[in-house]
Each structure stands twice: as structure tokens, then as C-alpha cells.
Design a protein around this motif. Structure first.
Motif, PDB file in Angstrom:
ATOM      1  N   MET A  15       1.134  -1.199  -0.277  1.00  0.00           N
ATOM      2  CA  MET A  15      -0.233   0.052   0.212  1.00  0.00           C
ATOM      3  C   MET A  15       0.600   0.959  -0.340  1.00  0.00           C
ATOM      4  SD  MET A  15      -2.479   2.079  -0.258  1.00  0.00           S
ATOM      5  CE  MET A  15      -3.996  -0.462   0.288  1.00  0.00           C
ATOM      6  N   ILE A  16       2.192   1.256   0.670  1.00  0.00           N
ATOM      7  CA  ILE A  16       2.629   2.943   0.656  1.00  0.00           C
ATOM      8  C   ILE A  16       3.402   2.391  -0.728  1.00  0.00           C
ATOM      9  CG2 ILE A  16       5.247   3.221   1.442  1.00  0.00           C
ATOM     10  CD1 ILE A  16       4.545   2.021   4.614  1.00  0.00           C
ATOM     11  N   ALA A  17       3.930   0.970  -1.331  1.00  0.00           N
ATOM     12  CA  ALA A  17       4.513   2.076  -2.423  1.00  0.00           C
ATOM     13  C   ALA A  17       3.023   2.324  -3.803  1.00  0.00           C
ATOM     14  CB  ALA A  17       4.947   0.395  -3.197  1.00  0.00           C
ATOM     15  N   ALA A 165      12.447   6.990  10.109  1.00  0.00           N
ATOM     16  CA  ALA A 165      11.393   5.921   8.853  1.00  0.00           C
ATOM     17  C   ALA A 165      10.789   6.993   8.502  1.00  0.00           C
ATOM     18  CB  ALA A 165      11.024   4.400   9.560  1.00  0.00           C
ATOM     19  N   ILE A 166       9.298   7.512   9.468  1.00  0.00           N
ATOM     20  CA  ILE A 166       8.623   7.952   8.575  1.00  0.00           C
ATOM     21  C   ILE A 166       8.823   9.543   7.950  1.00  0.00           C
ATOM     22  CG2 ILE A 166       6.379   9.157   9.992  1.00  0.00           C
ATOM     23  CD1 ILE A 166       5.826   6.807  11.308  1.00  0.00           C
ATOM     24  N   ALA A 167       9.695   9.976   8.978  1.00  0.00           N
ATOM     25  CA  ALA A 167      10.776  11.157   8.523  1.00  0.00           C
ATOM     26  C   ALA A 167      11.155  11.186   7.126  1.00  0.00           C
ATOM     27  CB  ALA A 167      11.541  11.605   9.230  1.00  0.00           C
ATOM     28  N   ILE A 168      12.140  10.043   6.664  1.00  0.00           N
ATOM     29  CA  ILE A 168      12.429   9.725   5.425  1.00  0.00           C
ATOM     30  C   ILE A 168      11.581   9.489   4.573  1.00  0.00           C
ATOM     31  CG2 ILE A 168      13.915   8.116   4.350  1.00  0.00           C
ATOM     32  CD1 ILE A 168      15.979   7.861   7.049  1.00  0.00           C
ATOM     33  N   MET A 169      10.304   8.956   5.241  1.00  0.00           N
ATOM     34  CA  MET A 169       9.475   8.664   4.245  1.00  0.00           C
ATOM     35  C   MET A 169       8.732  10.285   3.902  1.00  0.00           C
ATOM     36  SD  MET A 169       5.870   5.850   4.620  1.00  0.00           S
ATOM     37  CE  MET A 169       5.033   6.335   3.574  1.00  0.00           C
ATOM     38  N   GLY A 170       8.382  10.679   4.658  1.00  0.00           N
ATOM     39  CA  GLY A 170       8.159  11.860   3.987  1.00  0.00           C
ATOM     40  C   GLY A 170       8.592  13.093   3.478  1.00  0.00           C
ATOM     41  N   GLY A 171       9.906  12.736   3.129  1.00  0.00           N
ATOM     42  CA  GLY A 171      10.866  13.455   3.161  1.00  0.00           C
ATOM     43  C   GLY A 171      11.111  13.214   1.267  1.00  0.00           C
ATOM     44  N   CYS A 172      10.878  11.192   1.316  1.00  0.00           N
ATOM     45  CA  CYS A 172      10.484  11.203   0.049  1.00  0.00           C
ATOM     46  C   CYS A 172      10.188  11.760  -0.712  1.00  0.00           C
ATOM     47  CB  CYS A 172      10.657   9.837   0.151  1.00  0.00           C
ATOM     48  SG  CYS A 172      12.398   8.964   0.590  1.00  0.00           S
ATOM     49  N   TYR A 173       8.314  12.001   0.100  1.00  0.00           N
ATOM     50  CA  TYR A 173       7.644  12.940  -0.782  1.00  0.00           C
ATOM     51  C   TYR A 173       7.434  14.233  -1.383  1.00  0.00           C
ATOM     52  CZ  TYR A 173       4.263   8.866   0.159  1.00  0.00           C
ATOM     53  OH  TYR A 173       3.354   7.088  -0.046  1.00  0.00           O
ATOM     54  N   GLY A 174       8.226  14.603  -0.447  1.00  0.00           N
ATOM     55  CA  GLY A 174       8.215  15.977  -0.681  1.00  0.00           C
ATOM     56  C   GLY A 174       9.234  15.895  -1.881  1.00  0.00           C
ATOM     57  N   ALA A 183       0.271  17.443  -1.107  1.00  0.00           N
ATOM     58  CA  ALA A 183      -1.160  17.379  -1.548  1.00  0.00           C
ATOM     59  C   ALA A 183      -1.902  16.522  -2.221  1.00  0.00           C
ATOM     60  CB  ALA A 183      -1.745  18.972  -1.920  1.00  0.00           C
ATOM     61  N   ILE A 184      -1.466  16.379  -3.478  1.00  0.00           N
ATOM     62  CA  ILE A 184      -1.846  14.504  -3.783  1.00  0.00           C
ATOM     63  C   ILE A 184      -1.533  13.522  -3.228  1.00  0.00           C
ATOM     64  CG2 ILE A 184      -1.796  12.838  -5.744  1.00  0.00           C
ATOM     65  CD1 ILE A 184      -0.455  15.572  -7.497  1.00  0.00           C
ATOM     66  N   SER A 185      -0.830  13.748  -2.588  1.00  0.00           N
ATOM     67  CA  SER A 185      -0.395  11.951  -1.421  1.00  0.00           C
ATOM     68  C   SER A 185      -1.246  12.398  -0.687  1.00  0.00           C
ATOM     69  CB  SER A 185       1.462  11.503  -1.147  1.00  0.00           C
ATOM     70  OG  SER A 185       1.597  12.991  -0.285  1.00  0.00           O
ATOM     71  N   GLU A 186      -1.468  13.276   0.014  1.00  0.00           N
ATOM     72  CA  GLU A 186      -2.720  13.651   1.663  1.00  0.00           C
ATOM     73  C   GLU A 186      -3.525  13.184   0.968  1.00  0.00           C
ATOM     74  OE1 GLU A 186      -1.076  16.766   4.582  1.00  0.00           O
ATOM     75  OE2 GLU A 186      -0.937  17.352   2.070  1.00  0.00           O
ATOM     76  N   THR A 187      -4.007  13.832  -0.447  1.00  0.00           N
ATOM     77  CA  THR A 187      -6.025  13.534  -0.817  1.00  0.00           C
ATOM     78  C   THR A 187      -5.958  11.729  -0.558  1.00  0.00           C
ATOM     79  OG1 THR A 187      -5.826  15.656  -2.059  1.00  0.00           O
ATOM     80  CG2 THR A 187      -7.096  13.698  -2.582  1.00  0.00           C
ATOM     81  N   PHE A 188      -4.780  10.966  -1.594  1.00  0.00           N
ATOM     82  CA  PHE A 188      -4.629   9.548  -1.313  1.00  0.00           C
ATOM     83  C   PHE A 188      -4.508   8.957  -0.312  1.00  0.00           C
ATOM     84  CE2 PHE A 188      -2.789   9.669  -6.069  1.00  0.00           C
ATOM     85  CZ  PHE A 188      -4.106   9.856  -6.550  1.00  0.00           C
ATOM     86  N   ALA A 189      -4.057   9.345   0.104  1.00  0.00           N
ATOM     87  CA  ALA A 189      -3.564   8.470   1.557  1.00  0.00           C
ATOM     88  C   ALA A 189      -5.336   9.069   2.117  1.00  0.00           C
ATOM     89  CB  ALA A 189      -2.726   8.789   2.063  1.00  0.00           C
ATOM     90  N   GLY A 190      -5.988  10.231   2.081  1.00  0.00           N
ATOM     91  CA  GLY A 190      -6.690  10.362   3.271  1.00  0.00           C
ATOM     92  C   GLY A 190      -7.925  10.114   2.924  1.00  0.00           C
ATOM     93  N   ILE A 191      -8.449   9.620   1.461  1.00  0.00           N
ATOM     94  CA  ILE A 191      -9.121   9.114   1.077  1.00  0.00           C
ATOM     95  C   ILE A 191      -9.410   7.678   1.633  1.00  0.00           C
ATOM     96  CG2 ILE A 191     -10.519   8.369  -0.652  1.00  0.00           C
ATOM     97  CD1 ILE A 191      -9.310   9.737  -2.599  1.00  0.00           C
ATOM     98  N   ALA A 321      -2.868   0.086   8.659  1.00  0.00           N
ATOM     99  CA  ALA A 321      -1.227   0.996   9.001  1.00  0.00           C
ATOM    100  C   ALA A 321      -0.356   1.460   8.372  1.00  0.00           C
ATOM    101  CB  ALA A 321      -0.288   0.023   9.233  1.00  0.00           C
ATOM    102  N   ALA A 322      -0.500   0.811   6.852  1.00  0.00           N
ATOM    103  CA  ALA A 322       0.329   1.793   5.515  1.00  0.00           C
ATOM    104  C   ALA A 322      -0.203   2.849   5.459  1.00  0.00           C
ATOM    105  CB  ALA A 322      -0.080   0.917   4.507  1.00  0.00           C
ATOM    106  N   ILE A 323      -1.940   2.780   5.395  1.00  0.00           N
ATOM    107  CA  ILE A 323      -2.552   3.870   4.923  1.00  0.00           C
ATOM    108  C   ILE A 323      -2.109   4.688   6.064  1.00  0.00           C
ATOM    109  CG2 ILE A 323      -4.651   5.366   4.774  1.00  0.00           C
ATOM    110  CD1 ILE A 323      -6.134   3.072   3.383  1.00  0.00           C
ATOM    111  N   LEU A 324      -2.196   4.792   6.902  1.00  0.00           N
ATOM    112  CA  LEU A 324      -2.175   5.851   8.327  1.00  0.00           C
ATOM    113  C   LEU A 324      -0.545   6.238   8.873  1.00  0.00           C
ATOM    114  CD1 LEU A 324      -3.231   7.087  10.703  1.00  0.00           C
ATOM    115  CD2 LEU A 324      -2.833   5.624  11.924  1.00  0.00           C
ATOM    116  N   VAL A 325      -0.166   5.730   8.334  1.00  0.00           N
ATOM    117  CA  VAL A 325       1.451   5.856   8.283  1.00  0.00           C
ATOM    118  C   VAL A 325       2.381   6.794   7.104  1.00  0.00           C
ATOM    119  CG1 VAL A 325       4.669   5.398   7.918  1.00  0.00           C
ATOM    120  CG2 VAL A 325       2.451   3.641   9.418  1.00  0.00           C
ATOM    121  N   THR A 326       1.092   6.244   5.950  1.00  0.00           N
ATOM    122  CA  THR A 326       1.426   7.216   4.483  1.00  0.00           C
ATOM    123  C   THR A 326       1.058   8.476   5.360  1.00  0.00           C
ATOM    124  OG1 THR A 326       1.993   5.423   3.344  1.00  0.00           O
ATOM    125  CG2 THR A 326       1.228   7.397   2.484  1.00  0.00           C
ATOM    126  N   SER A 327      -0.514   8.522   5.981  1.00  0.00           N
ATOM    127  CA  SER A 327      -0.594  10.027   6.183  1.00  0.00           C
ATOM    128  C   SER A 327       0.232  10.645   7.195  1.00  0.00           C
ATOM    129  CB  SER A 327      -1.825   9.613   6.890  1.00  0.00           C
ATOM    130  OG  SER A 327      -3.002   9.219   6.672  1.00  0.00           O
TER     131      SER A 327
END
Length: 489
Positions: A15-17, A165-174, A183-191, A321-327
Motif C-alpha cells: 500500500m505504501i508503494a 523511518a517515517i521522517a525519511i518517508m515523508g522527505g521522499c514524498y516532498g 497535497a496529492i499524496s495527502e489526498t490519496f492517503a486521506g480517502i 497501518a500503511a495508509i495511516l503511516v503514509t498519512s
């Protein structure tokens, strides 16, 4: 159990991928760009449609601080933070969004510079906002996200490791594309987050046969007494001003609304976020915690993760867990993006180099802020209630900062240094109330209103006594005529 754990981890990774892949795919699609790198990185070149504004605002606010923290309170009364947020979003949509677009602001603090005709107040408020993001919002997101992973997967990995790990993941989205990617990743995860959280509410209530009897009455009421986290009178004192500060002057929220092509598009997004806030969010941030109290007792901030790990089947808990961690990761990088916007636009370009490479400066500032946020994780691990701690600490900044906006928008002929002195006074006053003495035993939400009123009064008094200027109250004319300067010519 081993097979179930493997399923969890497999679905978690997939799901993260998937969300990362969808974000990359949308970011690589053709879109309007701007020759202004600052506008591209921090305002997505003004290209966010209402759906992405709504999704981004929702997840920027709905992180594990709310899901873990509010549910950790294990009481329905905390739903008032979300219910009151509906009013805050309406104020943002109909009052502040038109002002920000009329004045063509990149940061909320830019409005202060325009109103006071003095860049010092912009710099000071930006610094306070950055401090709040780096020392409060970002580390609390990493802590609560790490705690959630520990309780869901039953792992004993240190919080610092999980938070990193979460911080690095967030940095990659940025890195995928600034605010647009966020905004796009937040919207996908948010749904996905809203759907599965709603399912968790139903499963949680089903686990107790939709019967909350046996739970202490004070935990299942929306009318708080004096000992409640939110006594009912506070709804009519400091609560509304907390919401105005958070939704209308807070860069992490308003930045999304300022990234649309038009005022109308931004307003549609904010109103959609308000509808989500009133219809869906209150239930998912409190009901699981109350159910956890009935099932497992007073387990505090572990409530949410415990329910997810025990009530959901392995495939669904891994998905959740994947969706929440992505969020969490996208929420983290969203706040990071706002902190960097304040630094780049309000400090670096003004005092270091106006022609600096925005992307390079943004990357360096991001790295520094991430390191500080990770280092702060242990501070939050010792908190009894993360949500109450955050609200109290945010009070150090929220009302003093709001006072500068109130004076700037509602009065004319005010010296910027008078407003700055008011902000400093307000921070010290609320610190006294919080750490030294609370007069008459007043609740901290009441004291926020006391701080706001006293701070505004102090600033106007300094303006008159020290600077020899008499402020003129212009009321709503000052709000809707925000392009006019507040300082005397």
C-alpha cells in the motif's frame, strides 16, 4: 500468528508503494508551472483544485496526533476540537481566503508586513510559527506515528528508529514535487484513511454490541464539567479563538488554500474540508478510544493502535497501518514544507540572499528541521496525554500571534513594534499561567482568551504610551479592506 504478521507487513509495504506510485504518476503529468521557483515549491504554482485543497487540509490536521491523541483521552468530550473546527474552516473560507488572495500572499505573515508596513513583525511571527512546527507539530507526529506502529505490529523497535523511518518517508514524498506532491499524496492517503477509520468505528462499536454502558458517565458526555478536558463554558471563551488561529492564520493550513488558481476554487476546497470535519472526523477521533476503555481499561494513547491490532483482520490492519503511516509521513512533510516556506520567504530571501536557489535552500532547511524533530521524540514519549500537552504548549504561541493579526486587521495607526511588544508579553503571560500560576484555577482554554484580550490591550497601550500613536478601530472595514496599511504614513 507468523503468517498473519507476514500478511500485515506485505500489505503494509504494497500500500505504501501504491500511494507513492500514484503520487509520482500524478506529479509527472503535465501541469501549469511558474517561473517563480518559490511559488512552484510552496504554492504548487497556484494549481491545486478544490479536491486536493480539501484532501490536503483534512490530512494536514488529521494525523496521529488526533487519531492517537484524541482517542487516547478515551472520552467523547474531545470531539469538540473537531466540531469547533467546522466553524474555524467557515471563517477561513469566507473571511481570510479572500484577504490572502487580494493581497497575493505566499505566507500568512506576509499579510502582517503589508498591514504594518514593517518587515520586523513578519520575521518575528514567522520565527514563532517555525518554532511551533519544528518543536511541537513535527516531533509529535513522529512520536504518535511510531507509537501506533509499535502497538499495531507488536514490535519493540525503538520509537526513535520508527520515527526516523517515517521522517525519511515523508522527505521522499516532498522530493517528488514540493507542495503539489504533498497535497496529492495527502489526498490519496486521506480517502483511504477516512474509509478505514469509519470501518474501525463500526467494528469497535460492534465489539461491544453498540453498548457503552459501564463506561463512566463523564467519558460519554459532551457537556464537560470543571474537571473535564473541555469544560462546557470554554466553548464560548477561548475555543473559538483557538480555531480562528489554527485554521485562518496557521501557515500549515492556509498554505493549501492559497495554492488554488482562484478564490472560488480555494473556498470550495475549504468548504469540502469543513463538511468532512463535521460529518466524519468527530466519530473517528473519539469513539474507538471510548470503546477501548470498555474493552481494555484506561490504556491512554495506546488505545487506537490496540484496537486496530486486535479488531481488524491481518490484511486490513496491514492496509490500515500503511495508509495511516503514509498519512503521518505526508502530514509531517506538509508541516515541514510550511516551516521551510516561512524560512525561505520570510527570512532567507529577505536577510541572506534574495536570489538564492530556492530548491537548494529548501533542501538544507528541510534536513535541519527533520533532525531537530527526530531529536525531540523522547520529550513526547513522557507525556501523560499527548493531545492535552500539545494544546497547552500551542497556547504559548497561538493567542500572542493571533493578537498581531487582530490588531493589524481591525485597527489603523499602530506601530509594528507595539504589536511585537504585545506578542512578547503574551508569550510570557501564557507561560506564567501554564508553568507558574493559573489565576482562580481557570482552565487553560479560558486563560487563552484572557491572554488574547490582555495582549491586544498591552500592544495598544504601548502604541499610545511609548510611540505616541492612538489606534483607530475600523472593525470589519479593516478586514475586508486588508490591502490598506495599518501603520501611519
Amino acid at each position: 500468528m507468523a503468517i498473519g504478521g507476514a500478511v500485515q507487513l506485505l500489505i503494509f509495504a504494497a500500500m505504501i508503494a501504491l500511494i507513492g506510485g500514484l503520487t509520482w504518476w500524478k506529479c509527472r503529468a503535465p501541469h501549469a508551472t511558474s517561473k517563480d521557483a518559490t511559488r512552484e515549491v510552496f504554492l504548487a504554482s497556484g494549481g491545486l483544485t478544490w479536491a486536493y485543497v480539501a484532501g490536503s487540509i483534512t490530512i494536514t490536521n488529521l494525523g496521529t496526533e488526533q487519531l492517537v491523541g484524541n482517542n487516547g483521552g478515551q472520552t467523547l468530550i474531545l470531539a469538540w476540537w473537531e466540531l469547533a473546527g467546522f466553524v474555524g474552516l467557515l471563517i477561513l473560507a469566507f473571511v481570510f481566503v479572500p484577504i490572502y488572495y487580494r493581497t497575493n500572499c505566499t505566507t500568512t505573515t506576509e499579510l502582517l508586513e503589508q498591514r504594518y508596513k514593517d518587515d520586523r513583525i513578519r520575521t518575528m511571527i514567522s520565527t514563532l510559527f517555525m518554532a511551533g512546527y519544528v518543536f511541537l507539530s513535527m516531533p509529535s507526529a513522529l512520536y504518535t506515528g511510531s507509537l501506533f506502529l509499535q502497538t499495531v505490529f507488536g514490535v519493540h523497535v525503538p520509537l526513535m528508529v520508527l520515527g526516523t523511518a517515517i521522517a525519511i518517508m515523508g522527505g521522499c514524498y516532498g522530493l517528488l514535487g514540493g507542495l503539489r506532491a504533498v497535497a496529492i499524496s495527502e489526498t490519496f492517503a486521506g480517502i483511504g484513511l477516512l474509509i478505514i477509520c469509519s470501518a474501525l468505528v463500526l467494528l469497535s462499536l460492534g465489539a461491544v454490541n453498540f453498548d457503552l454502558s459501564g463506561v463512566p458517565p463523564e467519558r460519554v458526555t459532551l457537556i464537560g464539567n470543571a474537571q473535564s478536558p473541555i469544560p462546557w463554558p470554554t466553548l464560548f471563551t477561548g475555543m473559538i479563538f483557538i480555531q480562528i488561529f489554527y485554521w485562518s492564520t496557521n501557515q500549515a493550513i492556509t498554505q493549501r488554500a492559497m495554492a488554488s488558481p482562484t478564490v472560488r476554487e480555494a473556498q470550495k476546497g475549504v468548504l469540502a474540508a469543513a463538511a468532512i470535519r463535521i460529518l466524519i472526523v468527530p466519530a473517528i477521533v473519539v469513539l474507538p478510544g471510548v470503546v477501548a476503555y470498555k474493552l481494555y481499561g484506561n490504556i491512554g494513547d495506546a488505545s487506537f493502535g490496540t484496537l486496530v491490532g486486535r479488531l481488524l483482520p491481518p490484511w486490513m490492519s496491514g492496509l490500515f497501518a500503511a495508509i495511516l503511516v503514509t498519512s503521518v509521513a505526508t502530514h509531517f512533510v506538509a508541516v515541514l514544507n510550511s516551516a521551510c516556506a516561512l524560512y525561505v520567504c520570510d527570512i532567507h530571501q529577505k536577510y541572506v540572499s534574495k536570489t538564492a536557489d530556492v530548491r537548494r535552500v529548501n533542501a538544507i532547511a528541510s534536513l535541519l528541521f527533520i533532525v531537530v524533530a527526530i531529536a525531540m521524540i523522547p520529550v513526547y514519549s513522557s507525556a501523560i496525554s499527548i493531545i492535552n500537552l500539545l494544546q497547552q504548549l500551542n497556547g504559548l504561541l497561538s493567542m500572542p500571534i493571533l493578537s498581531a493579526f487582530i490588531v493589524g486587521l481591525l485597527f489603523t495607526n499602530v506601530d509594528a513594534m507595539a504589536a511585537i511588544s504585545g506578542v512578547i508579553f503574551g508569550v510570557l503571560l501564557y507561560a506564567f499561567f501554564t508553568f507558574v500560576y493559573a489565576p482562580f484555577g481557570l482552565h487553560y482554554i479560558h486563560l487563552m482568551l484572557v491572554t488574547l484580550i490582555t495582549t491586544v490591550g498591552f500592544g495598544l497601550t504601548v502604541n499610545w504610551v511609548i510611540f505616541g500613536k492612538t489606534a483607530s478601530y475600523v472593525g470589519m472595514k479593516g478586514v475586508f479592506g486588508a490591502a490598506a496599511p495599518v501603520a501611519a504614513e
